[in-house]
Design an enzyme around this catalytic site. Structure first.
Site, short mmCIF file in Angstrom:
data_model
loop_
_atom_site.label_atom_id
_atom_site.label_comp_id
_atom_site.label_asym_id
_atom_site.label_seq_id
_atom_site.Cartn_x
_atom_site.Cartn_y
_atom_site.Cartn_z
N GLY A 55 34.17 41.18 33.15
CA GLY A 55 35.23 42.16 32.88
C GLY A 55 36.04 41.77 31.65
CG HIS A 113 35.25 42.17 41.25
ND1 HIS A 113 36.45 42.08 41.91
CD2 HIS A 113 35.16 41.07 40.47
CE1 HIS A 113 37.06 40.95 41.55
NE2 HIS A 113 36.31 40.33 40.67
CD GLN A 132 35.86 34.39 32.80
OE1 GLN A 132 36.37 33.46 33.41
NE2 GLN A 132 35.54 35.54 33.40
#
Ligand code: PAF
Length: 281
Positions: free
Chosen positions: A147, A37, A153
């Site tokens: 990411g 992150h 996704q």
């Protein structure tokens, strides 16, 4: 770093920054932050004037209530990581703030979501697309950072942006790994000592499969060998191993010259669901 908890607060903050000519980077997360992150935050900081991180464990993308309940939540520790990383605002809404009423709209990403995560987690990408759309509308970022560990996704969010003409750029950042190859994930915190010891197997299987793809071993054989290697670990219950086209995500029967291949897996390891992927070509 400004902490915002309301949709109106986020909207006001980002609109003021936009009007001042500042470039906005959005880093959507579900918290329990790790170096992966922080890499997204660093990428946003390098390209934007404002870095807005969001932490929201989005109930609509969980098809398993236990997975939602057990998802790690450490908001104070997360804020302590984001502040020195150069985040300018942090949006941490309550569920009622994001979903003042149940949503009726349903997203269908067609073949993109009939495979892998979409096939194994019914409704998952509807929930992701719903919350990401809300965040895009509220914050109106110039860029949004995701990411590549969540390869499917990223593909779904790119499709969302294209189909709904969101005026922003999606930036996908490489997967960060522990020294032993385990992909960084918030869920790694839930691995017990035994499962953590077995966890590097996932990347070992992916890299062995990638070597086979480079040698031209047929996709079905690559998949069978990978599934067997995963199943040989007693703590590991494989959910899927896919050899797919990296763009369309459709399973491959043969390789096409010039088209990248993505190898994706999902397993349950000591009761924790983990995903990972490697791209070849
Ligand atoms: O990747 C995640 O953490 C989530 O799916 C996201 C993009 C923050 C949406 O809830």
């Amino acid at each position: 770093m400004q902490i915002l908890t309301t949709a109106a607060g986020l909207h006001a903050y980002t609109e003021t920054a936009r009007r001042a000519g500042r470039r906005l980077g959005l880093v959507p997360t579900m918290g329990a932050l790790h170096a992966g992150h922080l890499q997204l935050v660093a990428a946003a900081r390098a390209q934007c004037d404002e870095v807005i991180a969001t932490i929201f464990v989005n109930p609509t993308q969980f098809n398993n209530p236990d997975d939602f309940r057990l998802y790690p939540r450490v908001p104070e520790a997360d804020a302590d990581l984001l502040r020195p990383a150069g985040c300018t605002a942090l949006f941490v809404p309550a569920v009622e703030e994001m979903y003042p009423q149940p949503t009726v709209l349903r997203f269908d990403f067609g073949p993109l979501e009939r495979v892998m995560e979409g096939a194994h987690r019914p409704g998952h990408f509807n929930g992701v697309a719903t919350v990401v759309s809300k965040l895009f509308h509220l914050a109106r970022p110039h860029q949004a950072f995701f990411g590549q560990k969540d390869w499917q996704q990223v593909a779904v969010v790119r499709q969302l942006v294209a189909d709904l003409s969101f005026d922003l750029e999606i930036v996908a950042c490489p997967t960060m790994r522990e020294a032993d190859g385990l992909a960084m994930s918030s869920r790694n915190r839930r691995l017990d000592a035994e499962a953590r010891t077995s966890a590097p197997l996932l990347y070992r299987v992916l890299t062995a499969a990638a070597a086979q793809v480079r040698q031209g071993v047929l996709p079905a054989r690559v998949q069978a060998a990978a599934e067997a290697a995963l199943a040989a670990e007693p703590r590991c219950t494989p959910e899927y191993f896919a050899v797919a086209d990296a763009q369309t995500l459709q399973p491959l029967r043969a390789y096409e010259p010039g088209r990248a291949v993505v190898l994706c897996l999902a397993v349950h390891l000591g009761g924790v669901r983990l995903i990972d992927n490697v791209v070849v070509g």
